[in-house]
Design a protein around this motif. Structure first.
Motif, PDB file in Angstrom:
ATOM      1  N   GLY A 283       2.249 -12.444   2.013  1.00 40.53           N
ATOM      2  CA  GLY A 283       3.179 -12.788   1.102  1.00 40.53           C
ATOM      3  C   GLY A 283       3.939 -11.437   0.424  1.00 40.53           C
ATOM      4  N   CYS A 284       3.135 -10.717  -0.116  1.00 42.08           N
ATOM      5  CA  CYS A 284       3.659  -9.417  -0.823  1.00 42.08           C
ATOM      6  C   CYS A 284       2.521  -8.225  -0.560  1.00 42.08           C
ATOM      7  CB  CYS A 284       3.635  -9.727  -2.221  1.00 42.08           C
ATOM      8  SG  CYS A 284       4.354  -8.249  -2.987  1.00 42.08           S
ATOM      9  N   ASP A 285       2.954  -7.235  -0.066  1.00 39.62           N
ATOM     10  CA  ASP A 285       2.237  -6.176   0.366  1.00 39.62           C
ATOM     11  C   ASP A 285       2.698  -4.758  -0.390  1.00 39.62           C
ATOM     12  OD1 ASP A 285       1.908  -8.063   2.519  1.00 39.62           O
ATOM     13  OD2 ASP A 285       0.382  -6.694   3.360  1.00 39.62           O
ATOM     14  N   PRO A 286       2.376  -4.542  -1.528  1.00 41.05           N
ATOM     15  CA  PRO A 286       2.605  -2.996  -2.159  1.00 41.05           C
ATOM     16  C   PRO A 286       1.903  -2.109  -1.366  1.00 41.05           C
ATOM     17  CG  PRO A 286       1.935  -4.857  -3.884  1.00 41.05           C
ATOM     18  CD  PRO A 286       1.593  -5.576  -2.387  1.00 41.05           C
ATOM     19  N   GLU A 287       2.515  -0.994  -0.872  1.00 35.91           N
ATOM     20  CA  GLU A 287       1.725  -0.141  -0.216  1.00 35.91           C
ATOM     21  C   GLU A 287       2.131   1.238  -0.662  1.00 35.91           C
ATOM     22  OE1 GLU A 287       0.565   1.239   4.378  1.00 35.91           O
ATOM     23  OE2 GLU A 287       2.139  -0.360   4.224  1.00 35.91           O
ATOM     24  N   SER A 288       1.015   2.000  -0.800  1.00 39.30           N
ATOM     25  CA  SER A 288       1.326   3.347  -1.680  1.00 39.30           C
ATOM     26  C   SER A 288       2.294   3.440  -2.854  1.00 39.30           C
ATOM     27  CB  SER A 288       1.548   4.491  -0.462  1.00 39.30           C
ATOM     28  OG  SER A 288       0.349   4.459   0.399  1.00 39.30           O
ATOM     29  N   CYS A 289       2.220   2.539  -3.556  1.00 39.04           N
ATOM     30  CA  CYS A 289       3.265   2.296  -4.771  1.00 39.04           C
ATOM     31  C   CYS A 289       2.465   2.481  -5.980  1.00 39.04           C
ATOM     32  CB  CYS A 289       3.915   0.920  -4.747  1.00 39.04           C
ATOM     33  SG  CYS A 289       4.839   0.588  -3.333  1.00 39.04           S
ATOM     34  N   SER A 290       3.336   3.015  -7.004  1.00 42.84           N
ATOM     35  CA  SER A 290       3.070   3.204  -8.360  1.00 42.84           C
ATOM     36  C   SER A 290       3.736   2.457  -9.394  1.00 42.84           C
ATOM     37  CB  SER A 290       3.292   4.642  -8.755  1.00 42.84           C
ATOM     38  OG  SER A 290       2.726   4.850  -9.977  1.00 42.84           O
ATOM     39  N   GLY A 291       3.103   1.484 -10.089  1.00 42.31           N
ATOM     40  CA  GLY A 291       3.715   0.644 -11.019  1.00 42.31           C
ATOM     41  C   GLY A 291       4.272  -0.662 -10.331  1.00 42.31           C
ATOM     42  N   VAL A 292       3.490  -1.760 -10.074  1.00 47.84           N
ATOM     43  CA  VAL A 292       3.661  -3.074  -9.621  1.00 47.84           C
ATOM     44  C   VAL A 292       3.504  -4.172 -10.446  1.00 47.84           C
ATOM     45  CG1 VAL A 292       4.006  -4.256  -7.412  1.00 47.84           C
ATOM     46  CG2 VAL A 292       3.787  -1.729  -7.289  1.00 47.84           C
ATOM     47  N   VAL A 293       4.434  -4.918 -10.721  1.00 47.32           N
ATOM     48  CA  VAL A 293       4.255  -6.372 -11.338  1.00 47.32           C
ATOM     49  C   VAL A 293       4.577  -7.428 -10.572  1.00 47.32           C
ATOM     50  CG1 VAL A 293       4.658  -7.662 -13.507  1.00 47.32           C
ATOM     51  CG2 VAL A 293       4.476  -5.143 -13.761  1.00 47.32           C
ATOM     52  N   ILE A 294       3.680  -8.476 -10.414  1.00 47.50           N
ATOM     53  CA  ILE A 294       4.038  -9.742  -9.746  1.00 47.50           C
ATOM     54  C   ILE A 294       3.703 -10.593 -10.332  1.00 47.50           C
ATOM     55  CG2 ILE A 294       3.306 -10.889  -7.514  1.00 47.50           C
ATOM     56  CD1 ILE A 294       2.308  -8.206  -6.314  1.00 47.50           C
ATOM     57  N   ASP A 304      -2.693 -12.842   4.047  1.00 51.07           N
ATOM     58  CA  ASP A 304      -2.997 -12.783   2.646  1.00 51.07           C
ATOM     59  C   ASP A 304      -1.819 -13.108   1.837  1.00 51.07           C
ATOM     60  OD1 ASP A 304      -5.709 -11.799   3.482  1.00 51.07           O
ATOM     61  OD2 ASP A 304      -4.653  -9.888   3.819  1.00 51.07           O
ATOM     62  N   SER A 305      -2.197 -13.627   0.706  1.00 49.73           N
ATOM     63  CA  SER A 305      -1.086 -14.035  -0.109  1.00 49.73           C
ATOM     64  C   SER A 305      -0.424 -12.706  -0.885  1.00 49.73           C
ATOM     65  CB  SER A 305      -1.579 -15.034  -1.449  1.00 49.73           C
ATOM     66  OG  SER A 305      -1.962 -15.926  -0.990  1.00 49.73           O
ATOM     67  N   ILE A 306      -1.264 -11.716  -1.409  1.00 47.14           N
ATOM     68  CA  ILE A 306      -0.949 -10.766  -1.859  1.00 47.14           C
ATOM     69  C   ILE A 306      -1.943  -9.431  -0.967  1.00 47.14           C
ATOM     70  CG2 ILE A 306      -0.822  -8.820  -3.812  1.00 47.14           C
ATOM     71  CD1 ILE A 306      -0.163 -11.284  -5.445  1.00 47.14           C
ATOM     72  N   ALA A 307      -1.562  -8.615  -0.462  1.00 48.16           N
ATOM     73  CA  ALA A 307      -2.318  -7.379   0.201  1.00 48.16           C
ATOM     74  C   ALA A 307      -2.102  -6.209  -0.272  1.00 48.16           C
ATOM     75  CB  ALA A 307      -2.386  -7.443   1.558  1.00 48.16           C
ATOM     76  N   ILE A 308      -2.936  -5.548  -1.139  1.00 52.65           N
ATOM     77  CA  ILE A 308      -2.596  -4.078  -1.463  1.00 52.65           C
ATOM     78  C   ILE A 308      -3.179  -2.952  -0.622  1.00 52.65           C
ATOM     79  CG2 ILE A 308      -2.731  -2.522  -3.506  1.00 52.65           C
ATOM     80  CD1 ILE A 308      -3.470  -5.134  -5.194  1.00 52.65           C
ATOM     81  N   LYS A 309      -2.011  -2.033  -0.316  1.00 51.40           N
ATOM     82  CA  LYS A 309      -2.283  -1.195   0.727  1.00 51.40           C
ATOM     83  C   LYS A 309      -1.972  -0.011   0.462  1.00 51.40           C
ATOM     84  CE  LYS A 309      -1.658  -4.886   4.304  1.00 51.40           C
ATOM     85  NZ  LYS A 309      -2.932  -4.825   4.861  1.00 51.40           N
ATOM     86  N   ALA A 310      -2.732   1.339   1.590  1.00 48.68           N
ATOM     87  CA  ALA A 310      -2.347   2.451   1.240  1.00 48.68           C
ATOM     88  C   ALA A 310      -2.278   3.351   2.459  1.00 48.68           C
ATOM     89  CB  ALA A 310      -3.258   3.218   0.117  1.00 48.68           C
ATOM     90  N   GLY A 311      -1.908   2.949   3.535  1.00 47.66           N
ATOM     91  CA  GLY A 311      -1.853   3.480   4.686  1.00 47.66           C
ATOM     92  C   GLY A 311      -3.043   3.427   5.606  1.00 47.66           C
ATOM     93  N   ARG A 312      -3.060   3.612   6.713  1.00 48.66           N
ATOM     94  CA  ARG A 312      -3.982   3.531   7.586  1.00 48.66           C
ATOM     95  C   ARG A 312      -4.395   4.729   8.415  1.00 48.66           C
ATOM     96  NH1 ARG A 312      -5.228  -0.948  11.913  1.00 48.66           N
ATOM     97  NH2 ARG A 312      -4.115  -2.470  10.364  1.00 48.66           N
ATOM     98  N   GLY A 313      -5.714   4.933   8.606  1.00 45.44           N
ATOM     99  CA  GLY A 313      -6.411   6.217   9.564  1.00 45.44           C
ATOM    100  C   GLY A 313      -5.594   7.308   9.300  1.00 45.44           C
ATOM    101  N   ALA A 314      -5.469   7.807  10.456  1.00 45.85           N
ATOM    102  CA  ALA A 314      -5.098   9.252  10.465  1.00 45.85           C
ATOM    103  C   ALA A 314      -3.572   9.250   9.746  1.00 45.85           C
ATOM    104  CB  ALA A 314      -4.865   9.682  11.875  1.00 45.85           C
TER     105      ALA A 314
END
Length: 490
Positions: A283-294, A304-314
């Motif tokens: 549904g919503c994937d904030p990735e490597s963000c700063s300051g998110v309001v849902i 996933d309804s909301i999936a918070i992410k920050a990059g993958r692997g290498a």
């Protein structure tokens, strides 16, 4: 008493007013004054949630001048067949050049290819309006700088896309229809359940090639997909943007991830209805963000309804930007995997996630809180706070925190997972309350459950390799559990 969302939240608010905390969740559960036991691990109580108040104060949606630009004045026709791509481009360009305002989409069905937003523009999809996105992959070329499953590349443009823009929005009560389905986009996943047939094109070779490029350090400019390839585009993506709003719209039939802010700041997603059950339809994937309001969103999603992410692997280690300061409140999460997922792409690190006053559950939802990573992804997850959560039913565990997700313990980057605080949670039905599993040489740290009720469960929890697990007023099947069992520590 029947525990609906309304009376659950009303009871929660009444019990927690003025610094008090909920004494229990269920009939005849008295309010109780806050004590030291309510303190999140390592915070002494208020400071953990005080940061959520800071996020609320800091994250503000953009505001726009009163200028209005009707897309129909630039050649668009709401007949469902006229290609309006150029009309959208001209209207957005005129709005931006004038200093900002609203690009209005009136009632009707407007067929288009990619829409690229510019600074100062609110794309306002009015009542009765549908933006119908083309099923022709060529409508999303040339390829743009984007991410596919958390790895940077050039690929088909997301359907609504912005790169390095500020003060942008998609608002209104209308519908964004991606026309994904078993005829278009979804078969590329290579699964017969989504319309793929032997001999049809699918994405596995391209996905393997992209991962290999990232592992070998191939420059992003050389990771070009798009035409002749089969990596599905995201639906709405804001890349390196500041001050972003998505409000009110319904998203339907997405090719893949639906609302995907990346490396962006000051993002608000509110009153959105996600109605799309396709493959990887988070549904919503904030990735490597700063300051998110849902806020106040309904998620009926295929992943996933909301999936918070920050990059993958290498690639995540190369970019190395965390996702932080995320507030999720008053949302309804119905289907399919995790209601609130953190990971599995955790490489840049995820911290300061707050979830409150949310309802979750359906016969088709797997997990409530779902933290998933491994030693290939690495990174960290820390400072995750949930409170006032009502869950009707889940297929699997209420809380799953697993370091063996996907590749298991096969990498050189063991993740750090610590300081998870869950309180005032009621779950009516689940397979088990907990599945929490660290590595023997890299345990989880400081997980606290306060005032949590698990009513109908099928099996015991699985708990292994954790340093600091605290239960305070936890009941399972009507019985108090004061000392959490630890099963399988090695």
């Amino acid at each position: 008493m029947t525990w609906s969302r309304r009376n659950f939240l009303a009871t929660s608010v009444a019990a927690t007013a003025g610094g008090a905390a909920l004494g229990g969740i269920g009939p005849a559960s008295p309010a109780r004054a806050a004590t030291a036991a309510d303190a999140p691990p390592g915070t002494g109580g208020a400071p953990g949630w005080r940061r959520a108040a800071e996020i609320t104060r800091r994250v503000r949606p953009p505001r726009f001048p009163a200028r209005r630009f009707a897309v129909t004045d630039f050649g668009a026709a709401g007949d469902g067949t006229t290609d309006c791509t150029e009309a959208f481009r001209r209207a957005i360009g005129a709005c931006h050049a004038a200093g900002g305002g609203h690009v209005d989409v009136p009632a009707g069905t407007f067929l288009t290819g990619a829409i690229h937003l510019l600074s100062g523009v609110d794309l306002h999809v009015g009542d009765g309006a549908t933006i119908l996105f083309s099923t022709d992959p060529a409508a999303y070329l040339p390829a743009v700088y984007t991410r596919f499953s958390s790895i940077e590349c050039y690929n088909y443009s997301p359907f609504i896309y912005a790169y390095d823009q500020e003060n942008i929005a998609v608002t209104g009560s209308g519908t964004l229809d991606g026309q994904g389905g078993t005829e278009h986009w979804w078969p590329w996943v290579g699964n017969a359940a989504y319309g793929w047939k032997p001999g049809d094109p699918e994405e596995s070779a391209d996905w393997a090639a992209l991962q290999d490029m990232a592992d070998r350090g191939v420059p992003v400019e050389q990771r070009v997909f798009g035409a002749g390839h089969y990596l599905r585009p995201n639906f709405v993506q804001f890349y390196r943007c500041r001050s972003v709003l998505v409000e009110g719209v319904t998203l339907h039939r997405s090719p893949m991830w639906q609302i995907h802010p990346v490396l962006s700041e000051n993002v608000t997603v509110r009153d959105v209805h996600v109605d799309s059950r396709g493959p990887n339809n988070d549904g919503c994937d904030p990735e490597s963000c700063s300051g998110v309001v849902i806020q106040r969103c309904v998620f009926d999603a295929g992943d996933d309804s909301i999936a918070i992410k920050a990059g993958r692997g290498a690639d995540g280690r190369r970019v190395n930007v965390p996702c932080e300061d995320v507030l999720i409140e008053d949302c309804d999460m119905r289907i399919r995997y995790g209601a609130v997922a953190i990971g599995s792409d955790t490489t840049g690190g995820i911290r300061n996630v707050f979830v409150r006053r949310c309802t979750m559950g359906s016969p088709n939802l797997y997990f409530g809180l779902y933290i998933k990573t491994n030693s290939v992804r690495g990174g960290f997850v820390e400072n995750v706070y949930l409170r006032d959560i009502h869950i009707s039913s889940l297929l699997k565990e209420t809380i799953s925190i697993d370091l063996y997700h996907g590749e298991g313990d096969t990498g050189a980057y063991p993740p750090l997972v610590r300081n998870i605080d869950i309180r005032n949670l009621y779950c009516d039905t689940s397979r088990a309350p907990l599945f929490i599993r660290g590595y023997p040489d890299d345990p989880l740290h400081d997980i606290s459950l306060v005032n949590c009720t698990f009513t109908n469960v099928q099996r015991d929890s699985t708990i292994a390799n954790i340093d600091g697990l605290t239960f305070d007023r936890v009941t399972v099947g009507g019985q108090p559990v004061t000392t959490p069992p630890v099963i399988g520590n090695t």
